[in-house]
Every structure is written in structure tokens, then in C-alpha cells.
Design a protein around this motif. Structure first.
Motif, mmCIF file in Angstrom:
data_model
loop_
_atom_site.group_PDB
_atom_site.id
_atom_site.type_symbol
_atom_site.label_atom_id
_atom_site.label_comp_id
_atom_site.label_asym_id
_atom_site.label_seq_id
_atom_site.Cartn_x
_atom_site.Cartn_y
_atom_site.Cartn_z
ATOM 1 N N GLY A 298 -4.998 -7.035 -5.592
ATOM 2 C CA GLY A 298 -6.146 -7.725 -6.050
ATOM 3 C C GLY A 298 -7.101 -6.742 -6.796
ATOM 4 O O GLY A 298 -8.376 -6.757 -6.583
ATOM 5 N N ASP A 299 -6.731 -5.831 -7.466
ATOM 6 C CA ASP A 299 -7.325 -4.918 -8.254
ATOM 7 C C ASP A 299 -7.135 -4.902 -9.582
ATOM 8 O O ASP A 299 -6.379 -3.841 -10.386
ATOM 9 C CB ASP A 299 -7.120 -3.344 -7.812
ATOM 10 C CG ASP A 299 -8.367 -2.422 -8.256
ATOM 11 O OD1 ASP A 299 -8.984 -2.876 -9.347
ATOM 12 O OD2 ASP A 299 -8.294 -1.308 -7.875
ATOM 13 N N ALA B 104 -7.995 -1.824 -12.354
ATOM 14 C CA ALA B 104 -7.247 -0.829 -12.221
ATOM 15 C C ALA B 104 -5.980 -1.114 -12.829
ATOM 16 O O ALA B 104 -5.234 -0.181 -13.702
ATOM 17 C CB ALA B 104 -7.404 -0.386 -10.865
ATOM 18 N N GLU C 71 0.886 -1.233 -0.031
ATOM 19 C CA GLU C 71 -0.075 0.029 -0.006
ATOM 20 C C GLU C 71 0.922 1.168 0.015
ATOM 21 O O GLU C 71 0.573 2.138 -0.633
ATOM 22 C CB GLU C 71 -1.011 0.227 1.189
ATOM 23 C CG GLU C 71 -2.118 -1.111 1.207
ATOM 24 C CD GLU C 71 -1.564 -2.231 1.743
ATOM 25 O OE1 GLU C 71 -0.314 -2.454 2.291
ATOM 26 O OE2 GLU C 71 -2.179 -3.623 1.705
ATOM 27 N N LEU D 221 -0.902 -3.035 -8.082
ATOM 28 C CA LEU D 221 -2.383 -3.191 -8.240
ATOM 29 C C LEU D 221 -2.872 -4.735 -8.322
ATOM 30 O O LEU D 221 -3.713 -5.192 -7.962
ATOM 31 C CB LEU D 221 -3.065 -2.362 -9.283
ATOM 32 C CG LEU D 221 -3.046 -0.705 -8.934
ATOM 33 C CD1 LEU D 221 -3.352 -0.159 -10.266
ATOM 34 C CD2 LEU D 221 -3.791 -0.323 -7.862
ATOM 35 N N GLU D 222 -2.216 -5.321 -9.360
ATOM 36 C CA GLU D 222 -2.520 -6.706 -9.450
ATOM 37 C C GLU D 222 -2.201 -7.687 -8.062
ATOM 38 O O GLU D 222 -3.050 -8.368 -7.684
ATOM 39 C CB GLU D 222 -1.729 -7.446 -10.423
ATOM 40 C CG GLU D 222 -2.210 -7.018 -11.821
ATOM 41 C CD GLU D 222 -1.250 -7.595 -13.051
ATOM 42 O OE1 GLU D 222 -0.285 -8.064 -12.793
ATOM 43 O OE2 GLU D 222 -1.692 -7.486 -14.081
#
Length: 730
Positions: free
Chosen positions: A709-710, A713, A672, A705-706
Motif C-alpha cells: 500500500g505504498d 515509494a 514486510e 511496496l505496491e
């Protein structure tokens, strides 16, 4: 080196009434030393546009005598060797030895053999001379490197002799080539160069046997037969004088011992004296006094050389003596002019006269065209101009000329001649280097004020001159360093040569030569106790060692450079040595030591207020900590780098450093934080207008982002990154 030459000097007064073309005819195509080619050819049929006094294209070689030896040599090639008696083919190349005294025609016999065999060896002829002009053996490493260059194979700078000879054997393994090793001092120099290639043939010229090399086929060369000797004399003197006194001509041949070198010198003496008879030549030869301790076999050449030398005017005689100082044995009008302290035009005339008298031989230009006209050199301007030619003193005459030098020249005069030669060479190198600069550059404007003879007509002409003189220029530096009395001039020469090689060849192509030059600079720096130059030389050598994978040698030299730089408080060299030590330990994967040396360099930069270098070093320390897995230390250094770049106003640098902070955060398991930092870096990269960095950051954001878990995006950012990559490929 060819055992015989043809040359000139200011011609004796007996030739004053001859047409001007006579002297040009004599030097247009010199006879080959071994009694091979013949006297003065005609100028009829010379190419149009050839300037007066310039050598015409040589005619086809006419070989005199040696037919029995040629037949025996060719038969030895096909004869079964000791290593093939079992029916299996030998693993190494067949070796033919042509043995005899210098001046006996060994080299010309070898060249004639190579000419006859050339069609059977499609990969061509490789040539190397194994004895230096001064009489010492040429280093095997130098010979191997030159042969590799001729084959178009790159050799690493600073490679050892074993590495170079192994590379040479590998390069010749699948070739069918002729290898000609001229003037070999002994078997040791030859054996290291023999290829493991049965399809190759090695021809060696040497004074004695090659003991220790198995299955060598020797051919001993003695004097020429009487008919061949008379033929050589007739080519110089014309048939009339020989026909009038045929028995005297045979007596002259006997006086010359059947040695082609002596016959050429005797023929040159006759050629410039049209009123002298063959009987006069015999009497003059017989009247030359001989030293009591001179071996019988050396007497014919000694007599012929002393006769030719005695006929020279004093200025020409002095130039001939001084030509033995020419580096690499390569002589041109500039070298002769500087050594003698005369004009280039006078030196040009003198060298042409030496050719006519058999005292010099022209050196073919490797880049000459079909018409025999070579690339331009200093003083040659315009499309119809002819360059200054190059010459060599035959190896058999070198010892005799050097003996005269020591006999007639004072050491101070010899030193002065060398100093003039080095100074002229430095000026030529500066002119050569300037031709690689833009037309309106200060260097080109400065060169425009030099005398015409020191200027080059084009950049290509300057580069061609550098290539053709490269070995001689390196030899000039070696000789001056070994002499030890001209270190100031030699340091200028090496500095000018280094810059010129870089300007025309580039760092990679010039690296082997630069390695040798840096080694010479180091030798002078140690001898003269010059810490600044010692540090610079060690740094340059260490850089080249590092590029070739010799990391331990590089580390040793970097430490030596650091010690020398610190001894004189040289901050530039100290900083470079510290950074280089850090970089070398990074290559070894020793990240702790790498970070430590980078840290010492950082302290120096911060103390000197060099913020840009400090930012770069913060990044290098951060990179070392990252590879070592010390995430906290890595984050600290990369953030310090980003802050420094921001203070400097380097937005792109700030973006790169911030991106590295994000990378370390991700490695540390904080995705993050890594995503937020990467977004910050992306905005900074956009403001800097760095499209490639922006593309890389977009792709990194997609990967993060992968992992978070997105995928939706992630796809958007990846698409943007790929579009940016198309416009700004990495």
C-alpha cells in the motif's frame, strides 16, 4: 553410387615416351560409367592458374546411346498412373525405376534424365546412395538425416527412423524436387523415403524390381547398342584404331557385353597403349581366365577388370586392393598414402593414373567454384594451389577389388593398413581442430611442426575439409568399432572427431553426429569394460536425450552413468550424474525427487570441499522446494546458499541468493520481511556492481511496496529500476 569410374595407376612402360600431358588429359574429365560421357578431353582451354596434373573443369556431358530408354522414361512421367485413373491426382510422388546389373550404365542414365528434367523442378535434385561401399544397406535413418541436411532442415539428435522419415516427408510436401535414390537394395529402403508430394519425382536405381511399391514405372537397362559401344572405345583409343578394325571393335563391344563399365576399362587399357591395336585388346580380353561358377552376366566386367588389374605394377596393384578399406568409399591421397605406407605425392600420382585407367572416378567437390577448383585441403598452400582431389571406387568394381584383397593380403597386413589409416586420420583431425584456435595458441604452434601435407592453410580450409569428409570420418569410426581389433586407435579417433566437430560446427549443429559418436564410445566401453568411458558416454547421450525431450530415456542413462561412475569411485562423473538426475526430475515437475537427487549431489560436494558447487546446489534445492510450496525448507536452503557465497567472497552470488530468500518470504505471505531482505540484497548487489541484478531487485521492491500500500515509494523504485534496465538490459 555411380556404377563406373575412370582412374589410373603408375602407367605401363608402353607409355614412357608419351608427353607428360597425356596422362593428365586422360584423367581431366572421366567418362561416366554408363557409357555416357567420353574419353580423354583436351587440356586446351583449361583455366589459367590450374596446376599441372590437376583435373580441369569437365566439359559438357556427351551421352552415348540410351535414347530409347530416355524417351520411355520421360513418357512414363506424363502417363496416367493407376492411382489417377479416377481423375484425381495421386497423393504420392511418381516413382521411376531404372533396373539392371551394376556396370550396365544405370546411374549415368539416371543422371542424364535428371539433367534433362532439372529445369522442371525448381527445388533441385536430392541424391542419396542406399548401398554402403561394403555392399550392405545404408540405414534409412542415416539417409533421411542426410536428405534433411541437404534441404537445410535440422533433425534432432537420436531421432528414430520413423521421426526422420516423417520430417523428410513434411519437408518435401510443398516442394517440387527430384529425389534420386541410387543403388537401392530393395523396396523396403525406398518406400520409407517416398514423399507424399505429387509435385516431386523419385528416380530409383536398383538391380531388381521394387515389389510392394505401387505404380512403379520400370525401365530395364541391358547392353548398349554396337554403335554406342564403338563410340565409347573411340573416345579412348582415338578414331584411327577403330577405323582400321571396325569389325574387331564391334567384337570387342560384344566381348564386353555392351556394358559401359567394361568398355571404359577396356578403353583405358587401350588409351595408355598407343601401339596396341583393337585386335590386341580383343585377344587380351578373351584370354582372361574365368571362374567356373561365375554367372554369364558378370563375365564381361570380370574380364575387363582383371585385364586392367593385371597390367598394373605390383605397388599399384596393392594400392588398388587396399583402397577397398577406405571409410565411406571416399578416397584421397592421404587415405591412399596411409593404407599403402607411401608418400602423399606418390599416392596422388597413383590415384590420377587409376583415373586414367578407368579404375576410379573423381568425386565433384560440393564447394567447388565455377572454375571447378575446390576449397583447400592439407598440403595445399597459396592462392594458386589445387587441393588433393577425392575419388571413389565404382560400386560395380568394389566386389571384384575386395575379392582380390582377400586373395592377396594377409589379415595382419590388412589390420596394419587400417591402423595406419586411422592414425593419419587422427593427426589430420588434430590439425583441423587446431586451426580453430588463436594463432598464438599452443595447439597452433604444435601443428606448425607437422609435415606440410598435414597442415591446413586457413581455418576456412580446415572447416571445408571437415564438411567434405564428415560422412567418411563417421564411417571410419563405425567400421573400426565393428572390427573390434583397433579400439585404442578408434577411441582416439572418436575423441579427436568429437572435439573437431565442436570446434568448427558448434554444439547444436554437431549434435546429431555427436550422438552417433557417443553411442560408438559406449559400445567400445561396454566391450572393453571401461567404466569411466561408459559413464561419460551415458552422460553425454542422456544430455542430448534430455535436450530433445526424451526424459525417460535420459533418466535411464543417467542412472546407468551413476552406477558406472560409482563402480570406479569417479567423483566427477558421480556428481554430474546426481545433478543431472535432479535436473531431469525438475523438468518433469517432480520436485520432491529433484530435491532428493540434488541433496545427494550436495553431500558429495561438501565431502570434497567444493564450496562453490555446494552453494549452487543449495540454490537448486531451494528452487525445488519453492516450486513445491515448502517455504520453510526453501528458506533454509537459500540462506545456506547466501552464507556459502559470502564465505567464498562471491558478492554477486550472495546478492542473488538473498534476493531468492526475499522471493520465498513473499510467497509465504510475509511481505514486510520480504521487503527488508530485498533491501539487503539490493545493497549487496550495488557493492558487487551487478547492474542487471540491481535493476531486477528494484522492480521487485516496487511490486512489494505496491502490495503493502505504498504506491509513491513503489513508483520511485520502479523508475530507478527501469533506468537501470536501459543501461543493463536483462
Amino acid at each position: 553410387m555411380t556404377d563406373q569410374a575412370v582412374g589410373g595407376g603408375h602407367l605401363p612402360p608402353e607409355t614412357a615416351g608419351r608427353p607428360a600431358t597425356a596422362a593428365r588429359d586422360l584423367q581431366a574429365s572421366p567418362p561416366r560409367q554408363d557409357g555416357v560421357a567420353g574419353g580423354p578431353p583436351s587440356r586446351r582451354g583449361a583455366p589459367e592458374g590450374t596446376a599441372p596434373g590437376a583435373p580441369a573443369a569437365p566439359p559438357a556431358s556427351r551421352f552415348a546411346g540410351r535414347r530409347r530408354e530416355l524417351k520411355a522414361l520421360r513418357a512414363d512421367i506424363a502417363r496416367t498412373g493407376l492411382d489417377t485413373l479416377s481423375g484425381r491426382r495421386g497423393a504420392r510422388s511418381r516413382v521411376l525405376l531404372i533396373a539392371g546389373r551394376p556396370g550396365a550404365g544405370r546411374t549415368a542414365l539416371a543422371e542424364e534424365l535428371l539433367r534433362e528434367l532439372a529445369d522442371d523442378y525448381p527445388d533441385g535434385v536430392l541424391r542419396a546412395v542406399l548401398t554402403a561401399p561394403g555392399g550392405g544397406a545404408v540405414g534409412t535413418d542415416r539417409t533421411a538425416r542426410e536428405l534433411l541436411t541437404a534441404l537445410g532442415v535440422d533433425s534432432p539428435p537420436g531421432a528414430t527412423e520413423d521421426e526422420l522419415t516423417e520430417s523428410l516427408r513434411a519437408a518435401l510436401a510443398d516442394r517440387r524436387a527430384l529425389l534420386f535414390l541410387d543403388d537401392a537394395p530393395g523396396a523396403e529402403q525406398v518406400e520409407a523415403l517416398l514423399p507424399d508430394a505429387p509435385d516431386c519425382l523419385v528416380v530409383v536405381v536398383s538391380q531388381g524390381p521394387l515389389t510392394g511399391i505401387p505404380d512403379v514405372r520400370p525401365c530395364t537397362v541391358g547392353g548398349l547398342d554396337s554403335a554406342a559401344c564403338v563410340e565409347i572405345l573411340a573416345r579412348f583409343a582415338g578414331p584411327t584404331r577403330i577405323t582400321v578394325d571396325p569389325r574387331i571393335a564391334e567384337a570387342v563391344a560384344e566381348e564386353c557385353g555392351g556394358q559401359p563399365a567394361a568398355l571404359v576399362l577396356a578403353g583405358g587399357w587401350l588409351a595408355v597403349r598407343p601401339k596396341a591395336s583393337i585386335s590386341d585388346l580383343r585377344n587380351e580380353l578373351h584370354g582372361v581366365p574365368l571362374p567356373e561358377d561365375l554367372p554369364r552376366g558378370l563375365r564381361p566386367l570380370y574380364r575387363a577388370f582383371r585385364l586392367a588389374y593385371a597390367a598394373l605394377p605390383p605397388p599399384a596393384a596393392r594400392i588398388l586392393r587396399l583402397l577397398t578399406l577406405a571409410p565411406g568409399g571416399l578416397i584421397d591421397p592421404h587415405i591412399a598414402s596411409a593404407l599403402a605406407g607411401c608418400s602423399v605425392a606418390a599416392a596422388t600420382t597413383m590415384l590420377q593414373d587409376f583415373v586414367a585407367l578407368g579404375l576410379l572416378r573423381p568425386v565433384p567437390d560440393e564447394e567447388a567454384g565455377a572454375d571447378g577448383v575446390a576449397a583447400s585441403s592439407p598440403g595445399a598452400h597459396g592462392s594458386g594451389s589445387v587441393p588433393h582431389p577425392r575419388y571413389q571406387l565404382p560400386s560395380c568394381l568394389g566386389p571384384l577389388a575386395r575379392e582380390l584383397l582377400q586373395e592377396h593380403e594377409r589379415p595382419a597386413d590388412i589390420q596394419l593398413a587400417r591402423a595406419r589409416m586411422l592414425e593419419r586420420t587422427v593427426r589430420l583431425l588434430l590439425s583441423c581442430r587446431a586451426m580453430g584456435e588463436p594463432v598464438d595458441s599452443p595447439a597452433r604452434q604444435k601443428v606448425a611442426g607437422l609435415p606440410r601435407s598435414l597442415r591446413f592453410p586457413s581455418e576456412d580450409a580446415a572447416a571445408s575439409w571437415l564438411r567434405s569428409r564428415r560422412d567418411a570420418l563417421l564411417d571410419a569410426a563405425r567400421v573400426a568399432v565393428a572390427d573390434g581389433e583397433l579400439d585404442t586407435l578408434d577411441r582416439r579417433l572418436m575423441a579427436a572427431l568429437t572435439r573437431t566437430l565442436l570446434a568448427h560446427l558448434g554444439a547444436q549443429a554437431a549434435a546429431p553426429d555427436l550422438y552417433a559418436l557417443h553411442g560408438l564410445v559406449l559400445e567400445v566401453a561396454r566391450r572393453r569394460d571401461l567404466p569411466h568411458e561408459k559413464a561419460a558416454a551415458l552422460l553425454n547421450l542422456a544430455d542430448l536425450d534430455g535436450q530433445c525431450g526424451r526424459t525417460e530415456e535420459a533418466l535411464t542413462r543417467y542412472r546407468g552413468a551413476l552406477e558406472a561412475a560409482r563402480s570406479v569411485k569417479d567423483p566427477v562423473a558421480t556428481g554430474r550424474a546426481l545433478e543431472s538426475l535432479g535436473g531431469t526430475y525438475s523438468e518433469l515437475g517432480d520436485w520432491q525427487r529433484a530435491a532428493d537427487w540434488y541433496g545427494r549431489a550436495l553431500e558429495l560436494r561438501l565431502a570434497r570441499g567444493e564450496s562453490a558447487d555446494a552453494a549452487r546446489l543449495h540454490g537448486r534445492i531451494g528452487g525445488a522446494h519453492t516450486y513445491a510450496g515448502r517455504w520453510g525448507d526453501a528458506l533454509k536452503e537459500w540462506r545456506a546458499a547466501a552464507r556459502t557465497y559470502r564465505r567464498l567472497g562471491d558478492v554477486a552470488g550472495q546478492a542473488r541468493a538473498t534476493g531468492e530468500v526475499a522471493r520465498v518470504q513473499e510467497y509465504a505471505g510475509r511481505p514486510e520481511e520480504a521487503l527488508r531482505t530485498c533491501m539487503e540484497a539490493l545493497e549487496t548487489a550495488r557493492s558487487a556492481g551487478d547492474g542487471r541484478l540491481e535493476a531486477a531487485l528494484q522492480l521487485r521492491i516496487a511490486d512489494t511496496l505496491e502490495r503493502l500500500g505504498d504506491p509513491a515509494a513503489a513508483r520511485l523504485h520502479r523508475a530507478v529500476g527501469e533506468r537501470l534496465l536501459e543501461d543493463h538490459p536483462l
